[in-house]
Design a protein around this motif. Structure first.
Motif, PDB file in Angstrom:
ATOM      1  N   LEU A 103      25.771  51.098  45.825  1.00  0.00           N
ATOM      2  CA  LEU A 103      27.119  51.004  45.260  1.00  0.00           C
ATOM      3  C   LEU A 103      27.461  52.312  44.557  1.00  0.00           C
ATOM      4  O   LEU A 103      26.655  52.845  43.790  1.00  0.00           O
ATOM      5  N   SER A 104      28.660  52.813  44.820  1.00  0.00           N
ATOM      6  CA  SER A 104      29.038  54.098  44.236  1.00  0.00           C
ATOM      7  C   SER A 104      29.891  53.946  42.981  1.00  0.00           C
ATOM      8  O   SER A 104      29.857  54.810  42.109  1.00  0.00           O
ATOM      9  N   GLU A 105      30.661  52.870  42.870  1.00  0.00           N
ATOM     10  CA  GLU A 105      31.573  52.740  41.740  1.00  0.00           C
ATOM     11  C   GLU A 105      31.938  51.268  41.550  1.00  0.00           C
ATOM     12  O   GLU A 105      31.861  50.479  42.508  1.00  0.00           O
ATOM     13  N   ALA A 106      32.288  50.902  40.328  1.00  0.00           N
ATOM     14  CA  ALA A 106      32.742  49.530  40.057  1.00  0.00           C
ATOM     15  C   ALA A 106      33.765  49.558  38.930  1.00  0.00           C
ATOM     16  O   ALA A 106      33.637  50.332  37.976  1.00  0.00           O
ATOM     17  N   LYS A 107      34.785  48.745  39.069  1.00  0.00           N
ATOM     18  CA  LYS A 107      35.846  48.639  38.059  1.00  0.00           C
ATOM     19  C   LYS A 107      36.206  47.167  37.914  1.00  0.00           C
ATOM     20  O   LYS A 107      35.958  46.356  38.815  1.00  0.00           O
ATOM     21  N   MET A 108      36.853  46.833  36.801  1.00  0.00           N
ATOM     22  CA  MET A 108      37.326  45.451  36.664  1.00  0.00           C
ATOM     23  C   MET A 108      38.656  45.428  35.925  1.00  0.00           C
ATOM     24  O   MET A 108      38.929  46.277  35.075  1.00  0.00           O
ATOM     25  N   ASN A 109      39.475  44.447  36.303  1.00  0.00           N
ATOM     26  CA  ASN A 109      40.689  44.178  35.538  1.00  0.00           C
ATOM     27  C   ASN A 109      40.518  42.812  34.876  1.00  0.00           C
ATOM     28  O   ASN A 109      39.381  42.336  34.710  1.00  0.00           O
ATOM     29  N   ASN A 110      41.602  42.181  34.505  1.00  0.00           N
ATOM     30  CA  ASN A 110      41.473  40.915  33.764  1.00  0.00           C
ATOM     31  C   ASN A 110      40.838  39.804  34.591  1.00  0.00           C
ATOM     32  O   ASN A 110      40.140  38.949  34.052  1.00  0.00           O
ATOM     33  N   GLU A 111      41.069  39.817  35.908  1.00  0.00           N
ATOM     34  CA  GLU A 111      40.620  38.693  36.740  1.00  0.00           C
ATOM     35  C   GLU A 111      39.507  39.021  37.715  1.00  0.00           C
ATOM     36  O   GLU A 111      38.727  38.139  38.088  1.00  0.00           O
ATOM     37  N   PHE A 112      39.451  40.279  38.167  1.00  0.00           N
ATOM     38  CA  PHE A 112      38.550  40.597  39.271  1.00  0.00           C
ATOM     39  C   PHE A 112      37.676  41.822  38.992  1.00  0.00           C
ATOM     40  O   PHE A 112      38.017  42.667  38.173  1.00  0.00           O
TER      41      PHE A 112
ATOM     42  N   ASP B 239      28.832  52.093  51.941  1.00  0.00           N
ATOM     43  CA  ASP B 239      29.231  51.418  53.188  1.00  0.00           C
ATOM     44  C   ASP B 239      30.730  51.571  53.492  1.00  0.00           C
ATOM     45  O   ASP B 239      31.241  50.999  54.449  1.00  0.00           O
ATOM     46  N   ARG B 240      31.453  52.334  52.664  1.00  0.00           N
ATOM     47  CA  ARG B 240      32.855  52.696  52.886  1.00  0.00           C
ATOM     48  C   ARG B 240      33.822  51.541  52.653  1.00  0.00           C
ATOM     49  O   ARG B 240      34.962  51.588  53.106  1.00  0.00           O
ATOM     50  N   SER B 241      33.347  50.502  52.013  1.00  0.00           N
ATOM     51  CA  SER B 241      34.223  49.357  51.744  1.00  0.00           C
ATOM     52  C   SER B 241      34.366  49.151  50.244  1.00  0.00           C
ATOM     53  O   SER B 241      33.570  49.644  49.445  1.00  0.00           O
ATOM     54  N   ILE B 242      35.418  48.407  49.879  1.00  0.00           N
ATOM     55  CA  ILE B 242      35.580  47.917  48.508  1.00  0.00           C
ATOM     56  C   ILE B 242      35.592  46.394  48.615  1.00  0.00           C
ATOM     57  O   ILE B 242      36.227  45.834  49.524  1.00  0.00           O
ATOM     58  N   ARG B 243      34.862  45.732  47.722  1.00  0.00           N
ATOM     59  CA  ARG B 243      34.859  44.270  47.701  1.00  0.00           C
ATOM     60  C   ARG B 243      35.413  43.820  46.353  1.00  0.00           C
ATOM     61  O   ARG B 243      35.141  44.444  45.320  1.00  0.00           O
ATOM     62  N   SER B 244      36.148  42.719  46.387  1.00  0.00           N
ATOM     63  CA  SER B 244      36.635  42.154  45.127  1.00  0.00           C
ATOM     64  C   SER B 244      35.913  40.838  44.863  1.00  0.00           C
ATOM     65  O   SER B 244      35.559  40.099  45.794  1.00  0.00           O
ATOM     66  N   TRP B 245      35.671  40.576  43.590  1.00  0.00           N
ATOM     67  CA  TRP B 245      34.890  39.413  43.167  1.00  0.00           C
ATOM     68  C   TRP B 245      35.597  38.734  41.997  1.00  0.00           C
ATOM     69  O   TRP B 245      36.162  39.423  41.135  1.00  0.00           O
ATOM     70  N   ASN B 246      35.532  37.421  41.965  1.00  0.00           N
ATOM     71  CA  ASN B 246      36.096  36.676  40.849  1.00  0.00           C
ATOM     72  C   ASN B 246      35.276  36.990  39.594  1.00  0.00           C
ATOM     73  O   ASN B 246      34.053  36.834  39.585  1.00  0.00           O
ATOM     74  N   LYS B 247      35.955  37.396  38.545  1.00  0.00           N
ATOM     75  CA  LYS B 247      35.237  37.848  37.352  1.00  0.00           C
ATOM     76  C   LYS B 247      34.564  36.691  36.604  1.00  0.00           C
ATOM     77  O   LYS B 247      33.546  36.895  35.931  1.00  0.00           O
ATOM     78  N   LYS B 248      35.105  35.506  36.734  1.00  0.00           N
ATOM     79  CA  LYS B 248      34.509  34.368  36.005  1.00  0.00           C
ATOM     80  C   LYS B 248      33.315  33.781  36.764  1.00  0.00           C
ATOM     81  O   LYS B 248      32.274  33.499  36.183  1.00  0.00           O
ATOM     82  N   SER B 249      33.478  33.616  38.089  1.00  0.00           N
ATOM     83  CA  SER B 249      32.441  32.914  38.846  1.00  0.00           C
ATOM     84  C   SER B 249      31.516  33.861  39.614  1.00  0.00           C
ATOM     85  O   SER B 249      30.435  33.446  40.047  1.00  0.00           O
ATOM     86  N   GLY B 250      31.943  35.101  39.831  1.00  0.00           N
ATOM     87  CA  GLY B 250      31.162  36.029  40.642  1.00  0.00           C
ATOM     88  C   GLY B 250      31.352  35.793  42.133  1.00  0.00           C
ATOM     89  O   GLY B 250      30.710  36.437  42.955  1.00  0.00           O
ATOM     90  N   GLU B 251      32.258  34.914  42.475  1.00  0.00           N
ATOM     91  CA  GLU B 251      32.490  34.575  43.889  1.00  0.00           C
ATOM     92  C   GLU B 251      33.188  35.731  44.604  1.00  0.00           C
ATOM     93  O   GLU B 251      34.126  36.329  44.062  1.00  0.00           O
ATOM     94  N   TRP B 252      32.709  36.040  45.819  1.00  0.00           N
ATOM     95  CA  TRP B 252      33.353  37.078  46.629  1.00  0.00           C
ATOM     96  C   TRP B 252      34.773  36.650  46.964  1.00  0.00           C
ATOM     97  O   TRP B 252      35.013  35.484  47.300  1.00  0.00           O
ATOM     98  N   LYS B 253      35.717  37.603  46.890  1.00  0.00           N
ATOM     99  CA  LYS B 253      37.117  37.262  47.125  1.00  0.00           C
ATOM    100  C   LYS B 253      37.671  37.938  48.372  1.00  0.00           C
ATOM    101  O   LYS B 253      38.274  37.297  49.219  1.00  0.00           O
TER     102      LYS B 253
END
Lengths: 324, 163
Positions: free
Chosen positions: A256-265, A272-286
């Motif tokens: 992983l090269s970088e990670a950021k978060m906002n209020n929800e995700f 791997d050239r992709s960005i993935r979003s995850w639910n901040k409360k549950s950790g579930e992939w979005k």
């Protein structure tokens, strides 16, 4: 009229003596190990749509969503690793290889000051509310300047020696050290007890949660109770097959090269050239954000929390709307 | 008499000028042929069509960089030799000697870290090390004191050569 032949004679003599020797010069350059295409950082300078980028070959550009091309703000002719922006005074801060931290007037595109440090700093941390700029150099020494008081230096508490300032959330600057993090309150000068962290700190939020990256895994920590909320990896490597314009998903979790978060995700980018979003409360992939054609080197979330911008090592820049 | 001398000089000068102009014109596309020459340089950089530096031969080589950030090799840790970089400019391999102790190395790297190190030390010890993730590694070597083949696999250490 008599002078004319003499003039011609002198002129021809000068040309003969000076002009006959052919000077051949070969264009040379230094050993830089530079990829001039690569973006090293990206930051929003408005509530959304407008960003600044920095490149390895020293250019700071302004990009506006929806407009082709970009405007070169300044060419520092030095490697730039990190940017920060003071929106009130319209000042850009850039950490460089050889020029320390460079202060740039964004309106006039001029360097107004150089803040010297022993070696280059990977990350700049700026808190516009308190006007403190922090940088930790490659020798492990941290620096703190008050930008509203002539860039006077502020001494840091002893507990923060050999730790690096990584991110700021309101009055709290998060420092990263070997397997620990500490929070420093800029106003009260209080330093928190050490928080157990594996990997490096990528982001923090106003609730005291810290996001860290450990190779191919990210973790969200609740620093109030010093515990991990969840840990996750990218589930696969989406390889773009250009000849068929399709995506093949290899079951590999990459660095992983970088990670950021906002209020929800939470948003994580990778080699791997992709960005993935995850639910901040549950950790579930979005969701998957695909489209970059090189390693994503930096991301930023807009101040209005509705937009993500990402840049890569081959000159790719993308805006992503976060109406998830 | 004086006028005649001037005219002769003018004529000569005109011919000289025409000759110089002709020489410059005929040599306007200068091709340097160095195929029979020996070049002495401090460095050589090969770039791809996009300008990304892919091969560097140099002494010393620049400090390594990873994903847009440069690292310090440390004091007295300069190396000289050949480095290979991938299309994103990441260091992936090196064939170098260090500028102090006297080791010679051949390395192969992933996008994030060194994974293979083939090294010979100045006194003669030779070793090959391979790293995976999570502590997995394999080490093979030979020196005046003996030989070794040992490693760690999923937390279990092993030694293939018993003393």
């Amino acid at each position: 009229m008599k002078l004319f032949p003499k003039f011609i004679f002198i002129l021809v003599s000068i040309i003969s003596f000076a002009g006959c020797k052919q000077e051949v010069s070969i264009k040379t350059s230094g050993l830089t190990e530079i990829n001039p295409l690569s973006y090293t950082d990206v930051i929003f300078i408005s509530s959304s749509d407008t960003v600044l980028t920095s490149t390895f070959d020293g250019k700071i550009r302004k990009h506006i969503k929806g407009r082709d091309g970009s405007e070169v703000i300044i060419d520092l002719s030095d490697e730039i690793y990190s940017l920060a922006y003071d929106p009130i005074n319209r000042v850009i801060f850039a950490s460089t290889l050889s020029s320390g931290v460079v202060v740039i007037d964004a309106e006039r595109s001029e360097v107004v000051r150089n803040l010297p440090i022993k070696k280059w700093a990977k990350k700049l941390v700026y808190n516009p509310e308190s006007n403190y700029l922090l940088a930790s150099d490659a020798m492990g020494q941290s620096h703190c300047w008050n930008t509203s008081k002539g860039y006077s230096k502020r001494e840091l508490p002893d507990q923060l020696s050999e730790m690096s300032a990584k991110t700021v959330s309101e009055d709290l600057v998060i420092f990263d050290g070997p397997s620990i993090a500490r929070k420093w309150n800029i106003r009260t000068n209080e330093v928190s007890q050490p928080i157990s962290i594996s990997g490096r700190i990528a982001d923090a939020d106003k609730d005291g949660n810290i996001l860290s990256i450990d190779y191919n895994e990210f973790a969200l920590y609740n620093s109030e109770i010093d515990s991990v909320i969840f840990k996750k990896k990218h589930p696969d490597w989406p390889i773009h097959v250009a000849s068929q314009d399709t995506i093949f998903r290899a079951p590999v979790s990459m660095y992983l090269s970088e990670a950021k978060m906002n209020n929800e995700f939470i948003f994580t980018s990778s080699v791997d050239r992709s960005i993935r979003s995850w639910n901040k409360k549950s950790g579930e992939w979005k969701d998957d954000f695909l489209g970059h054609r090189a390693t994503i080197s930096a991301m930023d979330i807009s101040p209005n929390q509705n937009q993500l911008v990402s840049v890569d090592l081959k000159g790719g820049l993308r805006f992503w709307e976060l109406n998830l | 008499m004086k006028s005649q001398l001037s005219q002769i000089l003018l004529l000569i000068n005109t011919f000289v000028l025409i000759g110089i102009l002709a020489h410059i014109y005929l040599n306007r596309d200068l091709e340097l042929d160095l195929s029979q020459e020996v070049l002495k340089v401090r460095g050589l950089v090969v770039t791809d069509s996009l300008g990304v530096e892919r091969v560097i031969i140099g002494s010393p080589l620049p400090p390594p960089q990873l994903h847009g950030y440069r690292f310090d090799r440390g004091e007295n840790a300069d190396v000289s030799g050949v480095m290979l970089y991938d299309a994103e400019g990441q260091e992936r391999s090196g064939y170098v000697t260090d500028n102090d102790y006297g080791n010679v190395f051949f390395t192969l790297d992933s996008k994030t870290s060194q994974r293979v190190l083939f090294m010979v030390e100045p006194q003669g010890a030779a070793s090959l090390k391979l790293w995976g993730r999570n502590g997995n590694e394999l080490s093979l070597g030979s020196s005046d004191q003996g030989s070794w083949l040992e490693g760690v696999s999923n937390g279990q250490s092993f030694n293939m050569i018993q003393e």
